[in-house]
Design an enzyme around this catalytic site. Sequence first.
Site, PDB file in Angstrom:
ATOM      1  N   GLU A 286       0.817  -1.211   0.000  1.00 21.55           N
ATOM      2  CA  GLU A 286       0.000   0.000   0.000  1.00 21.55           C
ATOM      3  C   GLU A 286       0.853   1.264   0.000  1.00 21.55           C
ATOM      4  OE1 GLU A 286      -3.031  -0.013  -0.610  1.00 21.55           O
ATOM      5  OE2 GLU A 286      -3.631  -2.086  -0.201  1.00 21.55           O
TER       6      GLU A 286
ATOM      7  N   HIS B 152      -1.475  -5.393   2.346  1.00 19.93           N
ATOM      8  CA  HIS B 152      -2.704  -6.178   2.306  1.00 19.93           C
ATOM      9  C   HIS B 152      -2.378  -7.585   1.806  1.00 19.93           C
ATOM     10  CE1 HIS B 152      -5.999  -2.956   2.462  1.00 19.93           C
ATOM     11  NE2 HIS B 152      -6.402  -3.917   3.258  1.00 19.93           N
TER      12      HIS B 152
ATOM     13  N   ARG C 217     -20.637  -1.654   4.308  1.00 18.48           N
ATOM     14  CA  ARG C 217     -20.785  -3.069   3.956  1.00 18.48           C
ATOM     15  C   ARG C 217     -20.520  -3.948   5.173  1.00 18.48           C
ATOM     16  NH1 ARG C 217     -17.278  -6.873   1.954  1.00 18.48           N
ATOM     17  NH2 ARG C 217     -15.604  -5.331   1.841  1.00 18.48           N
TER      18      ARG C 217
ATOM     19  N   CYS D 261      -8.173  -1.511   7.799  1.00 17.94           N
ATOM     20  CA  CYS D 261      -6.785  -1.559   7.342  1.00 17.94           C
ATOM     21  C   CYS D 261      -6.248  -0.161   7.061  1.00 17.94           C
ATOM     22  CB  CYS D 261      -6.673  -2.439   6.102  1.00 17.94           C
ATOM     23  SG  CYS D 261      -6.916  -4.196   6.434  1.00 17.94           S
TER      24      CYS D 261
END
Length: 204
Positions: free
Chosen positions: A80, A168, A91, A144
Amino acid sequence: MPKVILLTGFEPFGGEKVNPSILACKKLDGKKYNGYKVRVEEIPLRFAEIRGTLEGHIKRHEPAAIISTGQGGGSWLNLERVAINVADTNRVAYNCGEKPRDAMLVEGGPVAYITGLPIRRLLDKVRAAGVPAEISNSAGAFGCNQLFYHLMDYVAREQLNIPAGFVHVPKLPEQVLDKKEPHMSLELIARGLEVVAEDVAGDL
């Protein structure tokens, strides 16, 4: 005390029984690279606890480098690049049940932070080790990204001159047995993280 590289992974969430990020990190716990010992800590996926838990681990270990990890939805390791000052999810809820919308992680904090890891070099080395990997320009806006942002914010505020960043990792095969979703074996995930840790240690 031995010189430390801190690795963090998340607890399971979203009804899952496992989280590959903490499982892969634990496979490296206690290993040494360039004289630096890997220490692993689990982070709760609870909105109000992530920052304090992370900062507590950093203060206790006083690491020379920090590599945080979390479960993503891709089929490769995502190195990342950017953490943003936003929490926004509609969600999957945090394990505490919260679903923050348009929430700033740090009031008055920078809009974003750039990783402190050499992700372009790491990409080449992880791929050379046979582990699929990509550089990602979005860590999302869930747990995250939150951890990534708090990590980089703490490093900046405390003026810690150490490499730090976020990776990730994919789901495990057992998490997608009845689904057509990307996944990767735990051994391959751990190998990718090992390459990252070894390379970072080599610069310390």
